[in-house]
Design a protein around this motif. Structure first.
Motif, PDB file in Angstrom:
ATOM      1  N   PHE A 447       0.835  -1.202   0.000  1.00  0.00           N
ATOM      2  CA  PHE A 447       0.000   0.000   0.000  1.00  0.00           C
ATOM      3  C   PHE A 447       0.873   1.257   0.000  1.00  0.00           C
ATOM      4  CE2 PHE A 447      -3.526  -2.442   2.482  1.00  0.00           C
ATOM      5  CZ  PHE A 447      -3.864  -3.111   1.317  1.00  0.00           C
ATOM      6  N   HIS A 448       1.921   1.240   0.825  1.00  0.00           N
ATOM      7  CA  HIS A 448       2.821   2.394   0.874  1.00  0.00           C
ATOM      8  C   HIS A 448       3.520   2.604  -0.465  1.00  0.00           C
ATOM      9  CE1 HIS A 448       2.550   3.761   5.017  1.00  0.00           C
ATOM     10  NE2 HIS A 448       2.581   2.513   5.438  1.00  0.00           N
ATOM     11  N   ALA A 449       3.829   1.509  -1.157  1.00  0.00           N
ATOM     12  CA  ALA A 449       4.488   1.619  -2.463  1.00  0.00           C
ATOM     13  C   ALA A 449       3.561   2.290  -3.483  1.00  0.00           C
ATOM     14  CB  ALA A 449       4.921   0.243  -2.958  1.00  0.00           C
ATOM     15  N   VAL A 450       2.280   1.954  -3.432  1.00  0.00           N
ATOM     16  CA  VAL A 450       1.309   2.599  -4.326  1.00  0.00           C
ATOM     17  C   VAL A 450       1.246   4.094  -4.015  1.00  0.00           C
ATOM     18  CG1 VAL A 450      -1.132   2.767  -4.931  1.00  0.00           C
ATOM     19  CG2 VAL A 450      -0.064   0.523  -4.687  1.00  0.00           C
ATOM     20  N   LYS A 451       1.166   4.437  -2.747  1.00  0.00           N
ATOM     21  CA  LYS A 451       1.131   5.845  -2.339  1.00  0.00           C
ATOM     22  C   LYS A 451       2.375   6.576  -2.860  1.00  0.00           C
ATOM     23  CE  LYS A 451       0.527   9.596   0.313  1.00  0.00           C
ATOM     24  NZ  LYS A 451      -0.307  10.713  -0.145  1.00  0.00           N
ATOM     25  N   ALA A 452       3.539   5.958  -2.714  1.00  0.00           N
ATOM     26  CA  ALA A 452       4.793   6.594  -3.126  1.00  0.00           C
ATOM     27  C   ALA A 452       4.860   6.786  -4.633  1.00  0.00           C
ATOM     28  CB  ALA A 452       5.975   5.767  -2.644  1.00  0.00           C
ATOM     29  N   ALA A 453       4.242   5.884  -5.407  1.00  0.00           N
ATOM     30  CA  ALA A 453       4.255   6.008  -6.864  1.00  0.00           C
ATOM     31  C   ALA A 453       3.468   7.237  -7.320  1.00  0.00           C
ATOM     32  CB  ALA A 453       3.687   4.741  -7.496  1.00  0.00           C
ATOM     33  N   TRP A 454       2.424   7.595  -6.586  1.00  0.00           N
ATOM     34  CA  TRP A 454       1.589   8.742  -6.936  1.00  0.00           C
ATOM     35  C   TRP A 454       2.099  10.026  -6.278  1.00  0.00           C
ATOM     36  CZ3 TRP A 454      -3.736   8.688  -9.040  1.00  0.00           C
ATOM     37  CH2 TRP A 454      -4.082   7.433  -9.610  1.00  0.00           C
ATOM     38  N   ASP A 455       2.604   9.911  -5.077  1.00  0.00           N
ATOM     39  CA  ASP A 455       2.947  11.079  -4.259  1.00  0.00           C
ATOM     40  C   ASP A 455       4.256  10.787  -3.522  1.00  0.00           C
ATOM     41  OD1 ASP A 455       2.920  13.341  -2.654  1.00  0.00           O
ATOM     42  OD2 ASP A 455       1.353  12.613  -1.312  1.00  0.00           O
ATOM     43  N   PRO A 456       5.391  10.853  -4.241  1.00  0.00           N
ATOM     44  CA  PRO A 456       6.674  10.433  -3.654  1.00  0.00           C
ATOM     45  C   PRO A 456       7.037  11.168  -2.370  1.00  0.00           C
ATOM     46  CG  PRO A 456       6.881  10.759  -6.020  1.00  0.00           C
ATOM     47  CD  PRO A 456       5.531  11.277  -5.648  1.00  0.00           C
ATOM     48  N   ALA A 457       6.678  12.439  -2.273  1.00  0.00           N
ATOM     49  CA  ALA A 457       7.003  13.208  -1.071  1.00  0.00           C
ATOM     50  C   ALA A 457       6.002  12.987   0.058  1.00  0.00           C
ATOM     51  CB  ALA A 457       7.065  14.699  -1.408  1.00  0.00           C
ATOM     52  N   CYS A 458       4.961  12.218  -0.213  1.00  0.00           N
ATOM     53  CA  CYS A 458       3.929  11.892   0.784  1.00  0.00           C
ATOM     54  C   CYS A 458       3.334  13.158   1.413  1.00  0.00           C
ATOM     55  CB  CYS A 458       4.498  10.978   1.870  1.00  0.00           C
ATOM     56  SG  CYS A 458       3.237  10.159   2.863  1.00  0.00           S
ATOM     57  N   ARG A 459       2.858  14.073   0.551  1.00  0.00           N
ATOM     58  CA  ARG A 459       2.315  15.335   1.052  1.00  0.00           C
ATOM     59  C   ARG A 459       0.793  15.405   0.991  1.00  0.00           C
ATOM     60  NH1 ARG A 459       2.799  19.372  -1.372  1.00  0.00           N
ATOM     61  NH2 ARG A 459       3.617  18.719  -3.381  1.00  0.00           N
ATOM     62  N   LEU A 460       0.144  14.521   0.234  1.00  0.00           N
ATOM     63  CA  LEU A 460      -1.314  14.538   0.162  1.00  0.00           C
ATOM     64  C   LEU A 460      -1.904  13.689   1.290  1.00  0.00           C
ATOM     65  CD1 LEU A 460      -2.382  14.320  -3.607  1.00  0.00           C
ATOM     66  CD2 LEU A 460      -2.658  16.241  -2.036  1.00  0.00           C
ATOM     67  N   ASN A 461      -2.599  14.346   2.200  1.00  0.00           N
ATOM     68  CA  ASN A 461      -3.285  13.695   3.316  1.00  0.00           C
ATOM     69  C   ASN A 461      -2.399  12.685   4.042  1.00  0.00           C
ATOM     70  OD1 ASN A 461      -5.531  13.655   4.925  1.00  0.00           O
ATOM     71  ND2 ASN A 461      -6.715  12.265   3.646  1.00  0.00           N
ATOM     72  N   PRO A 462      -1.197  13.081   4.453  1.00  0.00           N
ATOM     73  CA  PRO A 462      -0.282  12.128   5.108  1.00  0.00           C
ATOM     74  C   PRO A 462      -0.818  11.653   6.454  1.00  0.00           C
ATOM     75  CG  PRO A 462       0.524  14.360   5.343  1.00  0.00           C
ATOM     76  CD  PRO A 462      -0.631  14.434   4.397  1.00  0.00           C
ATOM     77  N   GLY A 463      -0.465  10.436   6.791  1.00  0.00           N
ATOM     78  CA  GLY A 463      -0.861   9.883   8.085  1.00  0.00           C
ATOM     79  C   GLY A 463      -2.246   9.283   8.117  1.00  0.00           C
ATOM     80  N   LYS A 464      -2.906   9.201   6.957  1.00  0.00           N
ATOM     81  CA  LYS A 464      -4.260   8.641   6.917  1.00  0.00           C
ATOM     82  C   LYS A 464      -4.257   7.294   6.190  1.00  0.00           C
ATOM     83  CE  LYS A 464      -5.650  12.685   8.446  1.00  0.00           C
ATOM     84  NZ  LYS A 464      -6.289  13.646   7.549  1.00  0.00           N
ATOM     85  N   ALA A 465      -5.202   6.460   6.534  1.00  0.00           N
ATOM     86  CA  ALA A 465      -5.567   5.235   5.795  1.00  0.00           C
ATOM     87  C   ALA A 465      -4.556   4.096   5.883  1.00  0.00           C
ATOM     88  CB  ALA A 465      -5.850   5.545   4.318  1.00  0.00           C
ATOM     89  N   ILE A 466      -3.264   4.371   5.802  1.00  0.00           N
ATOM     90  CA  ILE A 466      -2.255   3.301   5.806  1.00  0.00           C
ATOM     91  C   ILE A 466      -1.323   3.505   6.985  1.00  0.00           C
ATOM     92  CG2 ILE A 466      -0.578   2.038   4.440  1.00  0.00           C
ATOM     93  CD1 ILE A 466      -1.579   3.637   1.992  1.00  0.00           C
ATOM     94  N   PRO A 467      -1.345   2.644   7.980  1.00  0.00           N
ATOM     95  CA  PRO A 467      -0.474   2.824   9.149  1.00  0.00           C
ATOM     96  C   PRO A 467       0.972   2.478   8.826  1.00  0.00           C
ATOM     97  CG  PRO A 467      -1.647   0.751   9.321  1.00  0.00           C
ATOM     98  CD  PRO A 467      -2.186   1.438   8.094  1.00  0.00           C
ATOM     99  N   LEU A 468       1.890   3.139   9.521  1.00  0.00           N
ATOM    100  CA  LEU A 468       3.282   2.734   9.454  1.00  0.00           C
ATOM    101  C   LEU A 468       3.460   1.419  10.198  1.00  0.00           C
ATOM    102  CD1 LEU A 468       5.176   6.090  10.109  1.00  0.00           C
ATOM    103  CD2 LEU A 468       4.663   4.999   7.928  1.00  0.00           C
ATOM    104  N   LEU A 469       4.464   0.662   9.805  1.00  0.00           N
ATOM    105  CA  LEU A 469       4.701  -0.622  10.457  1.00  0.00           C
ATOM    106  C   LEU A 469       5.045  -0.426  11.930  1.00  0.00           C
ATOM    107  CD1 LEU A 469       6.636  -2.555   7.672  1.00  0.00           C
ATOM    108  CD2 LEU A 469       4.187  -2.476   8.150  1.00  0.00           C
ATOM    109  N   GLN A 470       5.603   0.742  12.285  1.00  0.00           N
ATOM    110  CA  GLN A 470       5.904   1.030  13.688  1.00  0.00           C
ATOM    111  C   GLN A 470       4.646   0.961  14.535  1.00  0.00           C
ATOM    112  OE1 GLN A 470       7.740   4.856  14.312  1.00  0.00           O
ATOM    113  NE2 GLN A 470       7.108   4.932  16.458  1.00  0.00           N
ATOM    114  N   ARG A 471       3.550   1.500  13.985  1.00  0.00           N
ATOM    115  CA  ARG A 471       2.274   1.456  14.719  1.00  0.00           C
ATOM    116  C   ARG A 471       1.856   0.018  14.970  1.00  0.00           C
ATOM    117  NH1 ARG A 471      -2.429   4.234  15.525  1.00  0.00           N
ATOM    118  NH2 ARG A 471      -1.612   6.095  14.522  1.00  0.00           N
TER     119      ARG A 471
END
Length: 493
Positions: A447-471
């Protein structure tokens, strides 16, 4: 982030946006920012650095490019009716309000399509199409206020989604922009039935604003049926009502709408709208049939037979359109009715196989004792989409904690039953912990890879929908609210 650092970041952002927008379209006064600090899911609040309200695509592109230069996160926002915190602002970001994109651009009666801007209300599409004998089928309970852009973000459904599908099945194309302000079109904005390449439209619908900012949508319109009638069936046990749902589908019947409410929910809405519900029933089903008069009569007769065999104690059928609307008014007002009897409620949104409706209701009843909180239940029963409403008082920290635990337990049980943690409300921030229950580390990585393909800098609505593995490694804890430090997903900025 200290107050000084936040103030400096706000000054830089406002200075960059002032030349791009009319004065009334840029908000950074703290008092006015309070109106944007949450969506309909009010347990999670955060004020942005500023709010931009562009009036057209040129202004939108300029805002996106300015934020890209400053590396400021952007959170798109529609009407703010979401129920999972998906539009909650980023503390160091911009809230991008799209309420001025509110025009119905074209209605094509021959093609049965409407091209609308993202800020058009769901119900307004049907109002614009009505003179042509058409309407837009997905009808969330908030359709009087929610926007089509928000519906696309969450893949919204509604009480008629069983027969007519979700947003995904009723959108032909979207136009929008990447985080850098690059124009993209997904699907077909001309109404073609298929396009070359991967189905990126389906990927974008339900992506919760993580991939692009949608500005226009081409929706499919549906002819109004010649007749629609609603059947109201009462049951003395919730398990019988759940079994009746499965039996209707097994009999080859696809109702236009198939909804279920338990006894406490029925009492709450009856006191609110006086829909004429049976208050003695343990559960009620609303089953709608639409089509030609002949087909409706035949289907209603078949429904009667199946429901009677499943133990229905009382069956009523609407005799005219006002009565049909009255029957539905209770279901449509389930959320505000609950708000009248409890200071706060947590609306869950899980989906389970239809055969598990009865066991799930029994489990929720037992959980009420375990968590010492009441729970009223309303379902899109036809597709197994649950909306348990957990009642609590947010002034009591202990009740907040129990409500969150109760909700998490429902979601975990839904996954064990073969279901999923969300049907139409999205993950947002509310269900980030539950994502760790449903998906493996490998799946979340994809899921994170898909997000990065569209928004490499992760600036659109960050922190939503896909948790980090740390969580997930920390047990999937929920976000900490009310001015505390942001959760790990947001600490990246």
């Amino acid at each position: 982030m200290s107050g000084q650092e936040r103030a400096a970041a706000q000054q830089r952002l406002v200075a960059a946006l002032r030349p791009l927008l009319a004065p009334e379209s840029l908000i950074w006064n703290e008092a006015r920012l309070g109106a944007f600090e949450c969506d309909g899911f009010t347990a999670y609040r955060q004020r942005p650095l500023a709010v931009a309200l562009p009036a057209n695509e040129d202004e939108l592109v300029a805002v996106l490019r300015a934020c890209a230069t400053l590396q400021v996160p952007v959170v798109p926002r529609g009407a703010g009716t979401g129920l999972s915190g998906g539009a909650m602002p980023h503390a160091m970001g911009l809230s991008l309000g799209l309420s001025k994109f509110n025009r119905v651009l074209a209605v094509d009666a021959l093609a049965r399509t409407a091209r609308v801007q993202c800020g058009v209300r769901n119900l307004a599409i049907s109002e614009a199409a009505a003179p042509h004998g058409l309407y837009y089928a997905p009808d969330p309970s908030s359709q009087i206020a929610c926007t089509i852009g928000g519906n696309v973000a969450e893949n919204a459904g509604g009480v008629h989604c069983l027969k007519y599908g979700l947003t995904l099945h009723n959108v032909l194309g979207v136009r929008g922009y990447t985080a850098e302000g690059e124009l993209i079109e997904l699907g077909s904005m001309s109404g073609a039935l298929d396009v070359a390449g991967p189905d990126l439209l389906a990927l974008a619908i339900g992506s919760e604003g993580l991939l692009c900012v949608v500005t226009e949508v081409l929706v499919r319109l549906t002819p109004k049926p010649a007749l629609a009638r609603c059947l109201l069936a009462s049951f003395d046990e919730v398990t019988k009502a759940g079994e009746a749902v499965a039996a209707l589908i097994a009999a080859g019947i696809t109702p236009a709408g198939l909804e279920m409410m338990d006894k406490p929910m029925t009492a709450a809405v009856e006191d609110f709208v006086h829909a004429g519900y049976d208050l003695s029933a343990a559960a009620i089903l609303l089953c709608e049939s639409d089509g030609t008069p002949e087909s409706v009569e035949a289907e209603l007769a078949q429904m009667r037979t199946v429901l009677t065999q499943c133990g229905a104690t009382r069956i009523e059928v609407s005799c005219d359109e006002p009565e049909r609307l009255r029957f539905w008014s209770g279901r449509k007002n389930a959320f505000p009715a609950s708000g009248r009897i409890s200071p706060d409620y947590l609306c869950m949104d899980a989906s389970i196989p239809r055969r598990q409706l009865g066991p799930m209701l029994q489990a929720i009843e037992a959980m009420q004792t375990e968590w010492a909180l009441r729970c009223y239940n309303v379902f899109h029963a036809g597709d197994g989409n649950l909306h348990p409403l957990i009642l609590f008082d947010a002034k009591d920290p202990a009740q907040i904690e129990r409500a969150e635990g109760f909700g998490a337990a429902i979601l975990e049980l839904a996954v064990r039953m073969g279901g999923t943690i969300t049907g139409e409300h999205g993950v947002g921030v509310e269900k980030l912990g539950a994502m760790c229950t449903q998906f493996s580390a490998e799946e979340l990585g994809a899921f994170h890879a898909v997000k990065a393909a569209w928004d490499p800098a992760c600036r659109l609505n960050p922190g939503k929908a896909i948790p980090l593995l740390q969580r997930c490694a920390e047990g999937g804890k929920l976000w900490v609210r009310d001015g505390a430090l942001p959760h790990p997903e947001l600490e990246r900025f």
